[in-house]
Design an enzyme around this catalytic site. Sequence first.
Site, PDB file in Angstrom:
ATOM      1  N   THR A 148       0.747  -1.103  -0.015  1.00 47.95           N
ATOM      2  CA  THR A 148      -0.003  -0.085  -0.060  1.00 47.95           C
ATOM      3  C   THR A 148       0.809   1.469   0.007  1.00 47.95           C
ATOM      4  O   THR A 148       2.091   1.297   0.332  1.00 47.95           O
ATOM      5  CB  THR A 148      -1.075   0.080   1.097  1.00 47.95           C
ATOM      6  N   ASP A 149       0.241   2.395  -0.213  1.00 49.41           N
ATOM      7  CA  ASP A 149       0.992   3.685  -0.458  1.00 49.41           C
ATOM      8  C   ASP A 149       0.412   4.471   0.579  1.00 49.41           C
ATOM      9  O   ASP A 149      -0.526   4.189   1.640  1.00 49.41           O
ATOM     10  CB  ASP A 149       0.563   4.181  -1.826  1.00 49.41           C
ATOM     11  N   MET A 150       0.869   5.826   0.541  1.00 50.36           N
ATOM     12  CA  MET A 150       0.564   6.629   1.637  1.00 50.36           C
ATOM     13  C   MET A 150      -0.946   6.942   1.668  1.00 50.36           C
ATOM     14  O   MET A 150      -1.637   7.368   2.679  1.00 50.36           O
ATOM     15  CB  MET A 150       1.142   8.199   1.484  1.00 50.36           C
TER      16      MET A 150
END
Length: 142
Positions: free
Chosen positions: A16-18
């Site tokens: 996942t990303d920010m």
Amino acid sequence: MSFVSESYLTVRYAETDMMGIVHHSRYYPWFEVARTDFIKKSGMTYTEMENMGILLPLTETAAKYYHGLKYEDEAVVKCKLTKLGVARCEFSYEVYKLPEMKLMTEGKTGHGFVNKDFVPINLKKRHPEVWEKFNELLYKED
């Protein structure tokens, strides 16, 4: 209609990303997992193909992202062979969120058939048994 292979996964935190959704770059390893499973379900493995002198380098990729998967989401990646030529092939992928089977992402990858020196080969002539397996899966229903 062609044979469809299914590969199940759980989204890992590192994918996942920010924004808390799966980063777009993470879908391509999932496509590879699904393609590897597809080939295995054909009765051979990627390693066996490589040992025969058949390599499948990537020639094209594409993906459309409709919705974002999040950490710990359960998903299934459906893979099928969509095009088969004597020197190249194409796989398509659909990623669904479980359990609702919501379509999240679609993608495709194109591949060439080459030998260990990366010289294109005619799969139908060079390895007719592999060609037949792929050709059957192109038109086989699961």
